[in-house]
Design a protein around this motif. Structure first.
Motif, mmCIF file in Angstrom:
data_model
loop_
_atom_site.group_PDB
_atom_site.id
_atom_site.type_symbol
_atom_site.label_atom_id
_atom_site.label_comp_id
_atom_site.label_asym_id
_atom_site.label_seq_id
_atom_site.Cartn_x
_atom_site.Cartn_y
_atom_site.Cartn_z
ATOM 1 N N GLN A 116 46.945 72.300 28.734
ATOM 2 C CA GLN A 116 46.320 71.513 29.791
ATOM 3 C C GLN A 116 45.405 70.459 29.172
ATOM 4 N N GLY A 117 45.495 69.230 29.669
ATOM 5 C CA GLY A 117 44.649 68.142 29.191
ATOM 6 C C GLY A 117 45.336 67.195 28.222
ATOM 7 N N ILE A 118 46.542 67.535 27.730
ATOM 8 C CA ILE A 118 47.234 66.622 26.820
ATOM 9 C C ILE A 118 47.865 65.480 27.614
ATOM 10 N N PRO A 119 48.136 64.345 26.972
ATOM 11 C CA PRO A 119 48.830 63.248 27.673
ATOM 12 C C PRO A 119 50.202 63.694 28.179
ATOM 13 N N ASP A 120 50.609 63.138 29.298
ATOM 14 C CA ASP A 120 51.926 63.457 29.848
ATOM 15 C C ASP A 120 53.015 63.074 28.854
ATOM 16 N N GLY A 121 54.148 63.791 28.920
ATOM 17 C CA GLY A 121 55.241 63.469 28.009
ATOM 18 C C GLY A 121 56.494 64.259 28.327
ATOM 19 N N ASP A 123 58.137 66.181 26.436
ATOM 20 C CA ASP A 123 58.122 67.520 25.865
ATOM 21 C C ASP A 123 57.538 68.539 26.839
ATOM 22 N N VAL A 124 56.598 68.088 27.681
ATOM 23 C CA VAL A 124 56.050 68.965 28.719
ATOM 24 C C VAL A 124 57.132 69.302 29.746
ATOM 25 N N GLU A 125 57.855 68.286 30.180
ATOM 26 C CA GLU A 125 58.945 68.506 31.135
ATOM 27 C C GLU A 125 60.002 69.443 30.539
ATOM 28 N N GLN A 126 60.264 69.300 29.252
ATOM 29 C CA GLN A 126 61.243 70.141 28.567
ATOM 30 C C GLN A 126 60.819 71.611 28.613
ATOM 31 N N LEU A 127 59.530 71.874 28.355
ATOM 32 C CA LEU A 127 59.011 73.239 28.412
ATOM 33 C C LEU A 127 59.101 73.785 29.831
ATOM 34 N N GLU A 128 58.670 73.011 30.809
ATOM 35 C CA GLU A 128 58.680 73.478 32.197
ATOM 36 C C GLU A 128 60.096 73.765 32.685
ATOM 37 N N ARG A 129 61.043 72.951 32.261
ATOM 38 C CA ARG A 129 62.434 73.173 32.658
ATOM 39 C C ARG A 129 62.946 74.509 32.119
ATOM 40 N N ASN A 130 62.549 74.848 30.900
ATOM 41 C CA ASN A 130 62.948 76.123 30.325
ATOM 42 C C ASN A 130 62.289 77.297 31.043
ATOM 43 N N LEU A 131 61.015 77.177 31.331
ATOM 44 C CA LEU A 131 60.322 78.252 32.040
ATOM 45 C C LEU A 131 60.952 78.495 33.406
ATOM 46 N N LYS A 132 61.313 77.420 34.066
ATOM 47 C CA LYS A 132 61.971 77.532 35.368
ATOM 48 C C LYS A 132 63.318 78.248 35.221
ATOM 49 N N ALA A 133 64.089 77.847 34.199
ATOM 50 C CA ALA A 133 65.407 78.453 33.983
ATOM 51 C C ALA A 133 65.302 79.925 33.625
ATOM 52 N N LEU A 134 64.192 80.341 33.026
ATOM 53 C CA LEU A 134 63.987 81.736 32.640
ATOM 54 C C LEU A 134 63.415 82.584 33.766
ATOM 55 N N GLY A 135 63.224 81.942 34.938
ATOM 56 C CA GLY A 135 62.776 82.698 36.105
ATOM 57 C C GLY A 135 61.284 82.691 36.339
ATOM 58 N N TYR A 136 60.547 81.834 35.637
ATOM 59 C CA TYR A 136 59.104 81.750 35.811
ATOM 60 C C TYR A 136 58.751 80.546 36.690
ATOM 61 N N GLY A 137 57.746 80.714 37.494
ATOM 62 C CA GLY A 137 57.217 79.578 38.246
ATOM 63 C C GLY A 137 58.153 79.063 39.302
ATOM 64 N N ASP A 138 58.453 79.920 40.299
ATOM 65 C CA ASP A 138 59.331 79.471 41.384
ATOM 66 C C ASP A 138 58.779 78.229 42.074
ATOM 67 N N TYR A 139 57.467 78.096 42.036
ATOM 68 C CA TYR A 139 56.837 76.953 42.716
ATOM 69 C C TYR A 139 56.308 75.929 41.717
ATOM 70 N N LEU A 140 56.746 76.065 40.476
ATOM 71 C CA LEU A 140 56.315 75.126 39.438
ATOM 72 C C LEU A 140 57.053 73.798 39.590
ATOM 73 N N THR A 141 56.324 72.708 39.563
ATOM 74 C CA THR A 141 56.924 71.377 39.609
ATOM 75 C C THR A 141 57.310 70.966 38.190
ATOM 76 N N VAL A 142 58.584 70.689 38.005
ATOM 77 C CA VAL A 142 59.056 70.277 36.687
ATOM 78 C C VAL A 142 58.870 68.773 36.545
ATOM 79 N N ASP A 143 57.874 68.399 35.771
ATOM 80 C CA ASP A 143 57.598 66.982 35.513
ATOM 81 C C ASP A 143 56.984 66.866 34.127
ATOM 82 N N ASP A 144 56.443 65.703 33.802
ATOM 83 C CA ASP A 144 55.908 65.511 32.446
ATOM 84 C C ASP A 144 54.414 65.803 32.352
#
Length: 354
Positions: A116-121, A123-144
């Motif tokens: 938290q607090g790093i510039p958008d990018g 790589d952040v979206e890449q991590l969130e997409r993986n977490l979503k695919a692994l079943g974490y964060g049903d309400y997580l917004t996948v963005d940068d």
């Protein structure tokens, strides 16, 4: 495995010498009519047709995209994936001090700590997409953007993995690769010490392919998209297509002085999965060059090695024979293109008896 003769001088010379003595030919190019030293045992007809230059080369059955992996994990290796194992998203590649280094999918390497607090990018979206695919964060917004919600999801994932619940992800915890990885070699052994930047594994993709170190003299035979035929281990045959042709020549062999040959990398994708699961298994690849249209052709065994160098054919006219010097061209399907003074379609040439 079947061996195919090529237009290399040594290959044709072996064929020529195998059935006839070295011929004496005058410099006129057509040779003088003279009785043969022995009756011509058999003849073949000169044909006019299209001919495709064909050559069989050695290759290896392997896997795509080999690469070496390192991590920022520091400590003692307590577990490592075995050679040949396929590791998929969310699964560990190895464990250091019993803490997993997990594979996630993505093209970007993990080049900074994600928190938290790093510039958008991306790589952040890449991590969130993986977490979503692994079943974490049903309400997580996948963005940068690495939000507070992202850090909570990361903590949940870390808890399940047995990692410290920091809400931050770095290269000691995750390795990003484009897809599932097959372990080619374990560079780190259980009980060994490892540290940041130290190589721990060699991995590849799971897609099978055939790799050829092709001599640069034959590079005209390798065209991206061209169809090929491959003889696999155990005699299995498969069609394939050239998917990659290298543009940088490299020296093989000794690598010193002038002894090594120069090759380019050629990769071939098979039309169907081979039965063999062996890595680096030897194969033979039949390459086809550009077709030669409307050329004169004779069986390759009709060629005679000439004392002066080069090749000729023995033209048979009734009971008489004469030697005609020829220039060879494309080779394919046991035939070779020939050019020579006075040669025409339908003429008879001597060949060894079958």
């Amino acid at each position: 495995m079947r061996k195919v003769l090529t237009l290399a001088g040594g290959g044709l010379l072996a064929v020529a010498v195998a059935w006839t003595a070295v011929a004496l030919v005058s410099g006129g190019g057509t040779g003088a009519a003279a009785p043969a030293t022995a009756p011509v045992p058999a003849t073949a007809t000169i044909t006019r047709q299209d001919l495709v230059d064909t050559k069989t080369v050695d290759g290896s059955l392997t896997y795509s995209g080999e690469r070496r992996l390192s991590t920022d994990a520091s400590g003692t290796v307590t577990w490592v994936a075995t050679e040949g194992a396929v590791v998929r998203r969310g699964r560990p590649l190895l464990e250091v001090d019993r803490k997993p280094v997990v594979l996630m999918y993505g093209k970007l390497p993990l080049y900074r700590e994600l928190r938290q607090g790093i510039p958008d990018g991306p790589d952040v979206e890449q991590l969130e997409r993986n977490l979503k695919a692994l079943g974490y964060g049903d309400y997580l917004t996948v963005d940068d953007h690495f939000s507070y919600s992202t850090s909570l999801v990361v903590k949940k994932w870390q808890d399940d993995q047995g990692l410290p619940e920091t809400g931050r992800v770095d290269a000691a915890q995750v390795v990003f690769l484009p897809a599932a990885a097959r372990v080619t070699e374990a560079g780190a052994q259980v009980g060994a010490k490892t540290g940041p930047g130290r190589q721990v594994l060699t991995v590849s993709g799971v897609r099978r392919l055939v790799h050829v170190d092709l001599d640069t003299d034959d590079q005209a035979l390798a065209r991206k998209g061209a169809k090929v035929s491959v003889e696999l281990p155990g005699g299995e045959r498969s069609a394939g297509r050239i998917t990659s042709v290298g543009t940088v020549a490299k020296r093989s062999g000794s690598g010193q002085g002038q002894d090594g040959s120069t090759t380019i990398d050629v990769d071939i994708t098979l039309n169907r999965a081979p039965k063999s699961r062996l890595d680096q298994a030897p194969v033979e690849v039949e390459l086809d060059g550009e077709p030669r249209r409307d050329v004169l052709a004779v069986p390759v065994e009709a060629l005679l090695a000439l004392r002066e160098g080069g090749f000729g054919v023995e033209v048979v006219e009734g009971n008489a024979t004469r030697i005609v010097v020829v220039e060879t061209g494309a080779f394919g399907s046991g035939l070779v293109e020939v050019k020579g003074d006075g040669l025409s379609e339908g003429m008879k040439v001597g060949v060894p008896a079958s």
